[in-house]
Design a protein around this motif. Sequence first.
Motif, short mmCIF file in Angstrom:
data_model
loop_
_atom_site.label_atom_id
_atom_site.label_comp_id
_atom_site.label_asym_id
_atom_site.label_seq_id
_atom_site.Cartn_x
_atom_site.Cartn_y
_atom_site.Cartn_z
N CYS A 321 1.03 -1.28 0.04
CA CYS A 321 0.15 -0.05 -0.05
C CYS A 321 0.77 1.30 -0.04
O CYS A 321 1.97 1.51 0.86
N GLN A 322 0.40 2.10 -0.77
CA GLN A 322 1.23 3.43 -0.89
C GLN A 322 0.11 4.64 -0.42
O GLN A 322 0.28 5.78 -0.87
N CYS A 323 -0.90 4.15 0.36
CA CYS A 323 -1.74 5.20 0.75
C CYS A 323 -1.13 6.46 1.58
O CYS A 323 -1.63 7.60 1.10
N VAL A 326 0.04 8.82 -1.17
CA VAL A 326 -1.27 9.33 -1.82
C VAL A 326 -1.61 10.57 -1.07
O VAL A 326 -1.91 11.64 -1.53
N CYS A 336 0.08 4.68 -7.59
CA CYS A 336 0.55 3.58 -6.77
C CYS A 336 0.58 2.12 -7.55
O CYS A 336 -0.09 1.87 -8.35
N VAL A 338 -0.09 -0.79 -7.11
CA VAL A 338 -1.10 -1.88 -6.83
C VAL A 338 -2.62 -1.19 -7.61
O VAL A 338 -3.50 -2.01 -7.62
N PHE A 339 -2.53 0.19 -7.62
CA PHE A 339 -3.79 0.74 -8.08
C PHE A 339 -4.39 0.04 -9.39
O PHE A 339 -3.77 -0.12 -10.47
N CYS A 343 -5.24 -3.78 -6.17
CA CYS A 343 -6.18 -2.81 -5.40
C CYS A 343 -7.39 -2.29 -6.20
O CYS A 343 -6.98 -1.30 -7.38
N GLY A 350 -6.06 -1.00 0.39
CA GLY A 350 -5.69 0.35 0.94
C GLY A 350 -6.83 0.89 1.31
O GLY A 350 -7.93 0.72 0.77
N ALA A 351 -6.67 1.83 2.26
CA ALA A 351 -7.92 2.59 2.82
C ALA A 351 -8.78 3.58 1.63
O ALA A 351 -9.71 3.36 1.58
N LEU A 352 -7.92 4.00 0.81
CA LEU A 352 -8.48 4.94 0.06
C LEU A 352 -9.18 4.31 -1.14
O LEU A 352 -9.76 5.06 -1.99
N MET A 353 -9.04 3.05 -1.11
CA MET A 353 -10.11 2.47 -2.34
C MET A 353 -11.33 1.98 -1.75
O MET A 353 -12.06 1.46 -2.21
N CYS A 360 -8.53 6.86 -4.31
CA CYS A 360 -8.30 5.94 -5.28
C CYS A 360 -9.62 5.30 -6.15
O CYS A 360 -9.74 5.01 -7.22
S1 SF4 Z 1 -5.84 2.53 -1.82
FE1 SF4 Z 1 -4.82 0.98 -3.19
S2 SF4 Z 1 -4.36 1.88 -4.75
FE2 SF4 Z 1 -4.68 3.59 -3.48
S3 SF4 Z 1 -2.75 3.94 -2.67
FE3 SF4 Z 1 -3.62 2.69 -1.30
S4 SF4 Z 1 -2.74 0.56 -1.84
FE4 SF4 Z 1 -2.58 2.16 -3.45
#
Ligand code: SF4
Lengths: 384, 359
Positions: A321-323, A326, A336, A338-339, A343, A350-353, A360
């Motif tokens: 996760c690179q949340c 972001v 990111c 895995v976007f 993900c 991640g949280a933003l998805m 995300c």
């Molecule tokens: S929600 Fe998913 S796509 Fe967005 S930054 Fe987190 S890990 Fe990456």
Amino acid sequence: MKFVDEFRDPDAAKAVLRAIDALAPNFADRPEGPLQLMEFCGGHTHTIFRYGIEPMLPDWIELVHGPGCPVCVLPMGRVDDCVALAERPNVIFTTFGDAIRVPGSRKSLLQAKAEGADVRMVYSPLDALELARRHPEREVVFFALGFETTMPSTALTVLQAAQEGVENFSLFCNHITTVPTIKAILDSPDMRLDGFLAPGHVCMVVGERPFDFVAERYGKPLVITGFEPLDILQSIWMAVEQLADRRCAVENQYARVVAAHGNPPGLEAIAKVFELRAFFEWRGLGSIDHSGVGMRDAYARFDAEHKFTVPNLRIADPKSCQCGEVLKGSIRPWECKVFGTACTPQTPLGALMVSSEGACAAYHNFGDLQALLARRETQEAVSS
Amino acid sequence: MSSSILAEGTPFARPRRTLHAERITLAHGAGGKAMRDLIEDVFVGTFDNPHLHELDDQARLPLDAIAKGGDQLAFTTDSYVVDPLFFPGGDIGELAITGTVNDLAVSGATPHYLTCGMIIEEGLEVEALRRVVASMKRTADAAGVAIVTGDTKVVHRGAADKLFINTAGVGVIAAGRKLHASTIRPGDVLLVNGALGDHGAAIVDARGEYAMQNTIESDCQPLSGLIETMLNACPDLRCMRDATRGGVATVANEFAQASHTAIRLHERSLPVRDAVRGMCEILGLDPLYLANEGKLMAIAPAAQAQPLLEAMRAHHAGRDSAIVGEVHPAPAGRVILETGFGGDRVLDVLIGDQLPRIC
Ligand code: SF4
């Protein structure tokens, strides 16, 4: 119902966009690249995507979607606690809709419900209190979350429960506060934001002053912004104008609703019921000092964490996760790794998805996924 | 609709049995006298047609009359599990007929016969069942179809939620009619036959969970008549689909994907009632994803769009019809919404249910 159609008028939008364009020469050859403005609130993120505001902007302005979705920044361990509470035999666990699908480390509330837990969706904490009145033999737990915006209504509900002596009602309190979070973002070493759009409804409660430090100490413009698309465009213009004039101040675009001093009775109710926790864990951002609130001892009998035992385990975010990056604007959601692959909204890592307000998820749902993935690939090819 | 098809069969000779119970019990599904009372009184007595009166395990339908109507049989089934059973603007019975009739009609078929499978939870008031069945009959008559065979099961309390209905239907597609999404071409236009999201909003409202003071009614209505009118006005109609679960956004996506074209919708021309819009604003829902039970989305060549629109508006089921978008070559497979504010966004398929937002 009356609509605020004047705040959705495409001609007015064009006029504001022209005014923004006129400021372009001020930022012609910025070595740092496009101006970055962060909207901090999930409601703003939603409006930006719902009305397609981002593609309307010139390419020298970039919007960064901050951590303003309380569902998105809820750590996995807290979701596990929710599930544990919901699975207690006598409990009716009440929650706002968005929280119901957030994955915990084992399952979400939705899965717990499917397995037989009594999880119910409500629209206000008062609905949860009403359930408690109707089911005196059960324990009704309300999953309280959100920023200062939703705090007054949960505080008032607790006060009401106390007044009526409703003993089978409690809060699982996960309220968080905006100011320390903005501070944490501003202090982060990879921060490159130029200005902020601040959530109008938070300011409706706390007023304008708590944000002064952004301009005074960090030298960044901040515009308190409403939730209609034109509010957002106009606030972008106001922030960019400040930058063009090399000024920085806290300005209030949402003066039709936000009073400079906020909402004193709301603040009073909050102060009565809640107190700052020493620290609170955020998904993607880690632990931030004084960023969450818990319930005061005087109301401990309405505090689910006090009334029942919750596992309270810390679960680390998945490594990929690179949340956090972001959330701070150092990469864009689709950058990111895995976007859109590992993900997605169906399989959020991640949280933003997770929530529809998350940056995300918004890019995933409202953007052109194929085009974004292609762009990431080109970038990766160039940088490797 | 061809009454000649329905006129066949033997008349019902014996006097009908009557049901005196107030609530359905397991005995009403046990195959004995109680079940016979229920079937003869409530179902056969109400649906009332010669095929059903034979009380056999199957309906026997004369092929020649069917074959006269066209060269393809359209065959469909759907199950209805709505809660509450009765809601403003309709009930589960009306829904069960409308849904299946519309699923047939959007293929260009003339619907003829339906089946009716009932799964009843022990304890259901007979009065409620009678109301549902009467409403099925009324809707079937309006749509010109007959319910010719059926099945009844009663399950233990808790094993079903009051009443589930399954209907299957057959219809005939006139020779030469080929409505299919693969025939969609860039330049075509999209039409809808009226305000969107009424059914979904009415159900949310009728559940009473959110204590809203609305008077939103479901748009539940059979579309076979309107569709016949549309096909007459626009012989080259490409395709249509009723916009039930998932709403028009989902239908538009299905069209775009099946035809590898891009569909562009204009938010300002999409009809949505103020009450529905208001409710969506409050609950954070999008009316374009809300269910409809009497709305379809159609695609027609641009040259025939205007006469088609006029014909639709002249029909009572299409009074508020509108042209809402057009087909482009790219980006293939995507639906783009031009927002009322002047921006563009992708209108994607929905993941799971729409859930309300909090902030
Ligand atoms: S929600 Fe998913 S796509 Fe967005 S930054 Fe987190 S890990 Fe990456």
